[in-house]
Write a protein that holds these residues in place. Sequence first.
Motif, PDB file in Angstrom:
ATOM      1  N   SER A 567      46.934  42.968  45.676  1.00 14.58           N
ATOM      2  CA  SER A 567      47.529  42.857  44.347  1.00 14.58           C
ATOM      3  C   SER A 567      46.908  43.920  43.446  1.00 14.58           C
ATOM      4  O   SER A 567      45.914  44.553  43.807  1.00 14.58           O
ATOM      5  N   PHE A 573      45.471  39.578  50.036  1.00 11.78           N
ATOM      6  CA  PHE A 573      46.133  38.401  50.590  1.00 11.78           C
ATOM      7  C   PHE A 573      46.474  38.664  52.054  1.00 11.78           C
ATOM      8  O   PHE A 573      46.926  39.762  52.416  1.00 11.78           O
ATOM      9  N   ARG A 582      43.337  34.265  50.310  1.00 10.14           N
ATOM     10  CA  ARG A 582      43.026  35.229  49.254  1.00 10.14           C
ATOM     11  C   ARG A 582      41.567  35.664  49.404  1.00 10.14           C
ATOM     12  O   ARG A 582      40.665  34.832  49.488  1.00 10.14           O
ATOM     13  N   VAL A 613      53.399  40.688  47.253  1.00  8.95           N
ATOM     14  CA  VAL A 613      52.826  40.359  45.946  1.00  8.95           C
ATOM     15  C   VAL A 613      53.718  40.933  44.847  1.00  8.95           C
ATOM     16  O   VAL A 613      54.028  42.130  44.851  1.00  8.95           O
ATOM     17  N   ASP A 615      53.307  41.516  41.197  1.00  7.88           N
ATOM     18  CA  ASP A 615      52.306  41.504  40.132  1.00  7.88           C
ATOM     19  C   ASP A 615      52.921  41.232  38.764  1.00  7.88           C
ATOM     20  O   ASP A 615      52.291  40.598  37.908  1.00  7.88           O
ATOM     21  N   ASP A 618      53.383  37.532  38.651  1.00  6.76           N
ATOM     22  CA  ASP A 618      52.287  36.736  39.202  1.00  6.76           C
ATOM     23  C   ASP A 618      52.800  35.756  40.250  1.00  6.76           C
ATOM     24  O   ASP A 618      52.497  34.561  40.228  1.00  6.76           O
ATOM     25  N   LYS A 619      53.592  36.279  41.191  1.00  7.35           N
ATOM     26  CA  LYS A 619      54.131  35.463  42.275  1.00  7.35           C
ATOM     27  C   LYS A 619      53.732  36.050  43.627  1.00  7.35           C
ATOM     28  O   LYS A 619      53.480  37.249  43.754  1.00  7.35           O
ATOM     29  N   ILE A 620      53.677  35.170  44.615  1.00  9.88           N
ATOM     30  CA  ILE A 620      53.430  35.553  45.998  1.00  9.88           C
ATOM     31  C   ILE A 620      54.610  35.051  46.834  1.00  9.88           C
ATOM     32  O   ILE A 620      55.002  33.885  46.734  1.00  9.88           O
ATOM     33  N   ASP A 634      53.167  30.556  42.658  1.00 11.77           N
ATOM     34  CA  ASP A 634      52.657  31.107  41.409  1.00 11.77           C
ATOM     35  C   ASP A 634      51.176  31.419  41.575  1.00 11.77           C
ATOM     36  O   ASP A 634      50.427  30.640  42.191  1.00 11.77           O
ATOM     37  N   ARG A 635      50.722  32.559  41.012  1.00 11.33           N
ATOM     38  CA  ARG A 635      49.296  32.887  40.981  1.00 11.33           C
ATOM     39  C   ARG A 635      48.697  32.368  39.689  1.00 11.33           C
ATOM     40  O   ARG A 635      49.170  32.693  38.595  1.00 11.33           O
ATOM     41  N   GLY A 639      42.689  32.108  40.411  1.00 17.03           N
ATOM     42  CA  GLY A 639      42.802  32.598  41.779  1.00 17.03           C
ATOM     43  C   GLY A 639      43.488  31.651  42.729  1.00 17.03           C
ATOM     44  O   GLY A 639      43.751  32.017  43.882  1.00 17.03           O
ATOM     45  N   LEU A 641      46.735  29.034  43.934  1.00 16.37           N
ATOM     46  CA  LEU A 641      48.182  29.173  44.005  1.00 16.37           C
ATOM     47  C   LEU A 641      48.849  27.831  43.770  1.00 16.37           C
ATOM     48  O   LEU A 641      48.301  26.785  44.114  1.00 16.37           O
TER      49      LEU A 641
END
Length: 680
Positions: A567, A573, A582, A613, A615, A618-620, A634-635, A639, A641
């Motif tokens: 990220s 990740f 992470r 990622v 950025d 803020d999602k994975i 959601d991040r 740190g 999820l």
Amino acid sequence: MRRHIFQCIFVSVLLAALAAGLAGCRDPLPDTVNLSVHLGMLTSDRSVFTSTPDPEITSYRITGSGPMDSSFEITTESRHAVVEGIFTGTWEILAEGTNEEGTVLVEGGTTVKLTLEESEVVLDLYPSEGNGQIEIDLEWCSDDMDIYMVQIVFRRTDCPEENETVNYATTMGDRGVFTRSLPAGDYIIQFRAIDSEFGQVSNITRSMNIYRDSVTKGSIFLDTEIPSITQGMQIIDHSSPSITGALIGAPLVIYEGVPLELTFVPDNPELADIQDITMEWYLNGERVRTVQGTLEEMIIPEQGNHKLDVLVYSSRQGSLASASLEFTAHDSTLTEDLQLIDTLTHQPDGLALSMVSDVTVTPDGTVIASVRGSGVLQVFSPSHDGTLEHMYTIEDSAETPLRGARAAAVSSDGSFLCVVSDVTPSVSIYTYNDADGTYIHASTLSEDLDPQVGIPLITPSAAVIADNLEDIYVSDQGSDSIYHLVWDGTQLQYSGSAEVTEGPDLSSPRSLSIDPSGSYLASANMENSSLHIFSIGDQGELSQSQVFSYSHDGTMGISQINSTAFSQDGALFTTSNSFLCRFGYDDGFENTYRVKEGDFPDCHMAGLRTVLVDDDRDKIYVGSVTSRGITVFDRNPDGTLTFRSFTPCGPIHRMAMDPEGSFLYAVSTTGHSLLVFDVR
């Protein structure tokens, strides 16, 4: 006796020497994959009786024999199973389903070639040989009619020449029970009610299976109607070949309330006079429509699991066919983050997408798919609505080897493209031509083409390009190496390879990523479940910085690690078969957080293959080959999820996102497909 002992010792020594010689050979072992086996029961599920006669199968036994005399055997109660860590190559897969008494009711087999991109098999099971019984409750309307006989015609779909007609004599009343012993198999059955005055007054067609040592039950109501006086005589030619075909038109993802348009496509259309065809459509065993002169149907499914059946027959030829489709209509609220808007699949007479292996997006939004099976690069331009328009194809040639095009990476400014291929082991550079807006070949490294290049490519698997537009890193699963290449704008040159100084060696490096600062390179090593992190020097050289290993130091969450992604804040990740991890950075990388399937409700994370990622949001995004879909997280600032949604869409192998973050592109290993999602 002493001579016999001497001969045994001599043979043993010879075999040991031969084994030692073979062990010293340079040829590596095949790659390993996790095989997903899906047992389909297309014929046995085709019954459309009100009481569906499913076989009482309690367990399935699946066996396989493959490369280097390897084999496996598993027993499961589910029709879906995963066999972990078997060699790539050609496998013979056999399966059988048994009841509580151990009687084999269904069986099937197939031969499949497994690759790193294609590790899934659908195996259809059919009734095994033997004899079983059929028991059918017959009911008819007796008002103003004298139904003295029900004529029953049995047709084996797997043996069309085995037809049999049975005359069932009725007694007083409007019901009866018909029983008979038959060879196990898949049957299409016609029921004709015969009246003493009017002749045939009802003609119903059904599909049913007979299983060995089992009683298959069903019920039939014969709607009766006095035939018109102008009705012509119906002559059925039982010697005619049967119509065969399949249902097409089902998208990869089906949602509740969204119309589903299907078409029955005959394999032998010369037998199917469209005006002579009658089709009966059934949803979950209930007839929804009977039509003539059309092969199409539209349904609007409710949420849940469904089975759609179609029976096809011709009044003049008597040719019969049946087809089925099982599907799940998903709740659209669970897929609020992604919506499938386009699917591009392999077309033998059109777009070549056989075994799509990778997808990458240039800074201007151009989408490039690496097609390993077809040995090409397909280049697409996105429309305003996100759908992809094919622009051109970059094809394989002697100077531009793309056979086995496995992965592609684009430079940060879009000026060039790096492609690795493994059938002709090579690394190629394609530069952007401003004049016509296309990528053209510029340079290739390959020992097959030039033995002097000094880079022992065997099975290159991934590539990443540094932001300085010069340093390129390529992982090679065959040689267990990471190579440093240098691009000077006109020529690609080999500079060296990464050295491991402590911990486990590199073993089948599968994925590479560079952190935003350009200081570190991370490598996911599937074979020995290790994560290697290398420092990048001033000249682009790689020196080992850290290593995390499941087998050596017990680092949780990286067993058979598959992918890596950084990220913008420097967090790393990784995905493995069971975990999303992470790794945070604070004077070194540290495994700070991990999540697996079951940690959140509705979270599906079995067989994780790739991670992306986002950025800006803020999602994975995590793609899975076993759970067959994409999970979104959601991040959080600390740190951790939080699970957001799961989108079912088939096994996902690679993903990429457009520069604006509006569309996500995914490679599916099912159907050789490239999927386009609207990011919401």
